[in-house]
Design a protein around this motif. Structure first.
Motif, mmCIF file in Angstrom:
data_model
loop_
_atom_site.group_PDB
_atom_site.id
_atom_site.type_symbol
_atom_site.label_atom_id
_atom_site.label_comp_id
_atom_site.label_asym_id
_atom_site.label_seq_id
_atom_site.Cartn_x
_atom_site.Cartn_y
_atom_site.Cartn_z
ATOM 1 N N ALA A 35 0.828 -1.205 0.000
ATOM 2 C CA ALA A 35 0.000 0.000 0.000
ATOM 3 C C ALA A 35 0.864 1.257 0.000
ATOM 4 O O ALA A 35 0.540 2.261 -0.652
ATOM 5 C CB ALA A 35 -0.925 -0.005 1.212
ATOM 6 N N GLY A 36 1.987 1.212 0.707
ATOM 7 C CA GLY A 36 2.883 2.362 0.750
ATOM 8 C C GLY A 36 3.488 2.672 -0.600
ATOM 9 O O GLY A 36 3.635 3.836 -0.977
ATOM 10 N N SER A 37 3.824 1.639 -1.360
ATOM 11 C CA SER A 37 4.372 1.843 -2.703
ATOM 12 C C SER A 37 3.363 2.535 -3.609
ATOM 13 O O SER A 37 3.698 3.474 -4.333
ATOM 14 C CB SER A 37 4.774 0.495 -3.306
ATOM 15 N N ILE A 38 2.136 2.078 -3.562
ATOM 16 C CA ILE A 38 1.085 2.664 -4.403
ATOM 17 C C ILE A 38 0.768 4.088 -3.950
ATOM 18 O O ILE A 38 0.649 5.008 -4.770
ATOM 19 C CB ILE A 38 -0.167 1.783 -4.355
ATOM 20 N N ALA A 39 0.652 4.276 -2.635
ATOM 21 C CA ALA A 39 0.344 5.604 -2.106
ATOM 22 C C ALA A 39 1.457 6.597 -2.443
ATOM 23 O O ALA A 39 1.184 7.766 -2.758
ATOM 24 C CB ALA A 39 0.138 5.529 -0.597
ATOM 25 N N ALA A 40 2.701 6.152 -2.389
ATOM 26 C CA ALA A 40 3.828 7.042 -2.684
ATOM 27 C C ALA A 40 3.812 7.474 -4.144
ATOM 28 O O ALA A 40 4.108 8.635 -4.453
ATOM 29 C CB ALA A 40 5.139 6.345 -2.359
ATOM 30 N N ALA A 41 3.462 6.565 -5.051
ATOM 31 C CA ALA A 41 3.397 6.921 -6.469
ATOM 32 C C ALA A 41 2.304 7.962 -6.709
ATOM 33 O O ALA A 41 2.495 8.926 -7.458
ATOM 34 C CB ALA A 41 3.137 5.673 -7.309
ATOM 35 N N VAL A 42 1.167 7.768 -6.061
ATOM 36 C CA VAL A 42 0.072 8.735 -6.189
ATOM 37 C C VAL A 42 0.483 10.081 -5.606
ATOM 38 O O VAL A 42 0.262 11.138 -6.216
ATOM 39 C CB VAL A 42 -1.191 8.208 -5.487
ATOM 40 N N ARG A 45 8.573 8.287 -16.440
ATOM 41 C CA ARG A 45 7.592 7.201 -16.531
ATOM 42 C C ARG A 45 7.221 6.643 -15.155
ATOM 43 O O ARG A 45 7.293 5.453 -14.912
ATOM 44 C CB ARG A 45 8.114 6.066 -17.416
ATOM 45 N N TRP A 46 6.839 7.528 -14.256
ATOM 46 C CA TRP A 46 6.480 7.122 -12.894
ATOM 47 C C TRP A 46 7.682 6.530 -12.148
ATOM 48 O O TRP A 46 7.515 5.864 -11.127
ATOM 49 C CB TRP A 46 5.331 6.125 -12.883
ATOM 50 N N THR A 47 8.879 6.717 -12.632
ATOM 51 C CA THR A 47 10.142 6.236 -12.050
ATOM 52 C C THR A 47 10.269 4.710 -12.102
ATOM 53 O O THR A 47 11.030 4.127 -11.329
ATOM 54 C CB THR A 47 10.347 6.711 -10.591
ATOM 55 N N VAL A 48 9.540 4.063 -12.999
ATOM 56 C CA VAL A 48 9.660 2.615 -13.131
ATOM 57 C C VAL A 48 11.064 2.269 -13.615
ATOM 58 O O VAL A 48 11.682 3.027 -14.363
ATOM 59 C CB VAL A 48 8.596 2.065 -14.118
ATOM 60 N N VAL A 49 11.608 1.140 -13.167
ATOM 61 C CA VAL A 49 12.939 0.720 -13.611
ATOM 62 C C VAL A 49 12.812 -0.380 -14.655
ATOM 63 O O VAL A 49 11.878 -1.176 -14.635
ATOM 64 C CB VAL A 49 13.815 0.225 -12.432
ATOM 65 N N GLN A 50 13.771 -0.411 -15.564
ATOM 66 C CA GLN A 50 13.854 -1.436 -16.598
ATOM 67 C C GLN A 50 15.323 -1.788 -16.812
ATOM 68 O O GLN A 50 16.202 -0.959 -16.574
ATOM 69 C CB GLN A 50 13.226 -0.954 -17.905
ATOM 70 N N PRO A 51 15.606 -3.008 -17.282
ATOM 71 C CA PRO A 51 17.007 -3.389 -17.492
ATOM 72 C C PRO A 51 17.604 -2.713 -18.714
ATOM 73 O O PRO A 51 16.891 -2.271 -19.622
ATOM 74 C CB PRO A 51 16.916 -4.906 -17.703
ATOM 75 N N PRO A 71 10.764 -5.212 -4.076
ATOM 76 C CA PRO A 71 9.486 -5.320 -4.784
ATOM 77 C C PRO A 71 8.612 -4.078 -4.644
ATOM 78 O O PRO A 71 7.913 -3.698 -5.593
ATOM 79 C CB PRO A 71 8.826 -6.538 -4.122
ATOM 80 N N ALA A 72 8.651 -3.430 -3.489
ATOM 81 C CA ALA A 72 7.849 -2.223 -3.296
ATOM 82 C C ALA A 72 8.368 -1.062 -4.135
ATOM 83 O O ALA A 72 7.610 -0.151 -4.485
ATOM 84 C CB ALA A 72 7.826 -1.831 -1.813
ATOM 85 N N ARG A 73 9.641 -1.088 -4.472
ATOM 86 C CA ARG A 73 10.216 -0.040 -5.317
ATOM 87 C C ARG A 73 9.610 -0.057 -6.717
ATOM 88 O O ARG A 73 9.406 0.983 -7.339
ATOM 89 C CB ARG A 73 11.736 -0.235 -5.398
ATOM 90 N N LEU A 99 2.510 -0.300 -11.876
ATOM 91 C CA LEU A 99 1.055 -0.302 -11.995
ATOM 92 C C LEU A 99 0.552 0.957 -12.685
ATOM 93 O O LEU A 99 -0.340 0.901 -13.539
ATOM 94 C CB LEU A 99 0.424 -0.443 -10.611
ATOM 95 N N PHE A 100 1.121 2.110 -12.339
ATOM 96 C CA PHE A 100 0.635 3.367 -12.896
ATOM 97 C C PHE A 100 1.196 3.665 -14.280
ATOM 98 O O PHE A 100 0.535 4.309 -15.091
ATOM 99 C CB PHE A 100 0.938 4.518 -11.941
ATOM 100 N N SER A 101 2.404 3.193 -14.558
ATOM 101 C CA SER A 101 3.005 3.469 -15.857
ATOM 102 C C SER A 101 2.581 2.473 -16.923
ATOM 103 O O SER A 101 2.674 2.754 -18.120
ATOM 104 C CB SER A 101 4.533 3.443 -15.746
ATOM 105 N N GLY A 102 2.114 1.295 -16.498
ATOM 106 C CA GLY A 102 1.798 0.241 -17.449
ATOM 107 C C GLY A 102 3.024 -0.495 -17.943
ATOM 108 O O GLY A 102 2.930 -1.400 -18.778
ATOM 109 N N GLU A 103 4.208 -0.140 -17.425
ATOM 110 C CA GLU A 103 5.455 -0.789 -17.814
ATOM 111 C C GLU A 103 5.646 -2.029 -16.940
ATOM 112 O O GLU A 103 6.300 -1.983 -15.895
ATOM 113 C CB GLU A 103 6.633 0.173 -17.633
ATOM 114 N N VAL A 104 5.063 -3.140 -17.375
ATOM 115 C CA VAL A 104 5.091 -4.351 -16.560
ATOM 116 C C VAL A 104 6.092 -5.375 -17.085
ATOM 117 O O VAL A 104 6.073 -6.532 -16.663
ATOM 118 C CB VAL A 104 3.685 -4.976 -16.472
ATOM 119 N N HIS A 105 6.973 -4.962 -17.999
ATOM 120 C CA HIS A 105 8.003 -5.868 -18.501
ATOM 121 C C HIS A 105 8.888 -6.343 -17.352
ATOM 122 O O HIS A 105 9.438 -5.530 -16.601
ATOM 123 C CB HIS A 105 8.851 -5.151 -19.548
ATOM 124 N N LEU A 106 8.973 -7.644 -17.181
ATOM 125 C CA LEU A 106 9.769 -8.273 -16.128
ATOM 126 C C LEU A 106 9.285 -7.915 -14.724
ATOM 127 O O LEU A 106 10.043 -8.058 -13.757
ATOM 128 C CB LEU A 106 11.257 -7.910 -16.267
#
Length: 256
Positions: free
Chosen positions: A111-118, A134-140, A201-203, A209-216
């Motif tokens: 919940a904290g991860s989601i609340a922090a993004a919002v 991109r909502w700070t999502v990480v990718q390789p 995982p919370a990072r 979820l918000f960026s839609g970048e769910v690769h890996l």
């Protein structure tokens, strides 16, 4: 010592501790997302890969110090300041965290991860959700496969949880918060532009979820947990022969 059952009902103290963990995770992740927005998100389009690496390293070092601050604060000392599901499950597997608190902590961190993004999106507006942040999502980085990212993420938590267990059993007087914060900062600086350097995982959850970048995404969620729990399980049987509590010193973590 047997590991406590996960089905035990949490008491009022456990509930308060989980509530503090939610607040810490929210504040910590919002700080991380804000750092990424202002340090990485302001990078010019003409920036080189070297500049990106330097900016990621700067964010990671700052995050290491932020982890120390949160862990050493009064709320951090109350909840343990895990701020990371992999740490919670690793300490549980090591027999150093009560089973009745595991589910409340995992829910609080999620919940904290989601609340922090919002919260970060509300504060910083569209720059947080647009490119390159991109909502700070990480990718390789290029050339990194799901398998190689999984190995790196799992190995990172194996090292960190292993150090924590060793300190608890052999060097209880050492400054755990500083060492763990330093390790998380180091892994982010070294791996941030390669694997993404999530190690938490919370990072990744809220931003994905918000960026839609769910690769890996499954890799970033499960690999750190697998590494942490494997090391905790081994430590529980080989390194920590009797009940010991990690107490207030640990550990949240993440990387840019």
């Amino acid at each position: 010592m047997e590991i406590a059952s996960l089905t035990m009902r949490p008491d009022a103290e456990d509930t308060r501790s989980a509530a503090v963990e939610f607040a810490l995770t929210t504040a910590f992740m919002a700080t991380v997302f804000s750092l990424v927005r202002w340090v990485v998100g302001t990078m010019p389009a003409t920036a080189t890969a070297r500049e990106l690496s330097m900016r990621v390293a700067v964010v990671s070092v700052i995050i290491g110090f932020v982890i120390v601050g949160f862990a050493c604060s009064p709320p951090g000392r109350f909840s343990g300041a895990h701020m990371n599901p992999a740490i919670t499950l690793g300490l549980y597997a090591a027999g150093s965290f009560p089973g009745r608190r595991v589910l409340p902590y995992l829910l609080a961190q999620t919940a904290g991860s989601i609340a922090a993004a919002v919260l970060a999106r509300i504060v910083w507006g569209s720059p947080l959700s647009g490119r390159p942040v991109r909502w700070t999502v990480v990718q390789p980085g290029p050339g990194w496969t799901g398998a190689s990212v999984a190995v790196a993420e799992a190995a990172t938590l194996m090292v960190i949880v292993g150090v924590m267990c060793w300190m608890t059993a052999r060097r209880p007087g050492w400054p755990a918060a500083w060492l763990v914060g330093g390790l998380f900062g180091l892994q982010g600086a070294l791996l941030g532009t390669l694997t993404g350097g999530s190690a938490n995982p919370a990072r990744q959850l809220g931003p994905a979820l918000f960026s839609g970048e769910v690769h890996l995404l499954a890799v970033y969620l499960l690999a750190p947990v697998a590494g942490a729990m494997l090391t905790g399980w081994v430590a529980h049987r080989l390194l920590i022969p009797r009940t010991r509590d990690f107490g207030p010193a640990t550990v949240g973590t993440t990387s840019p």
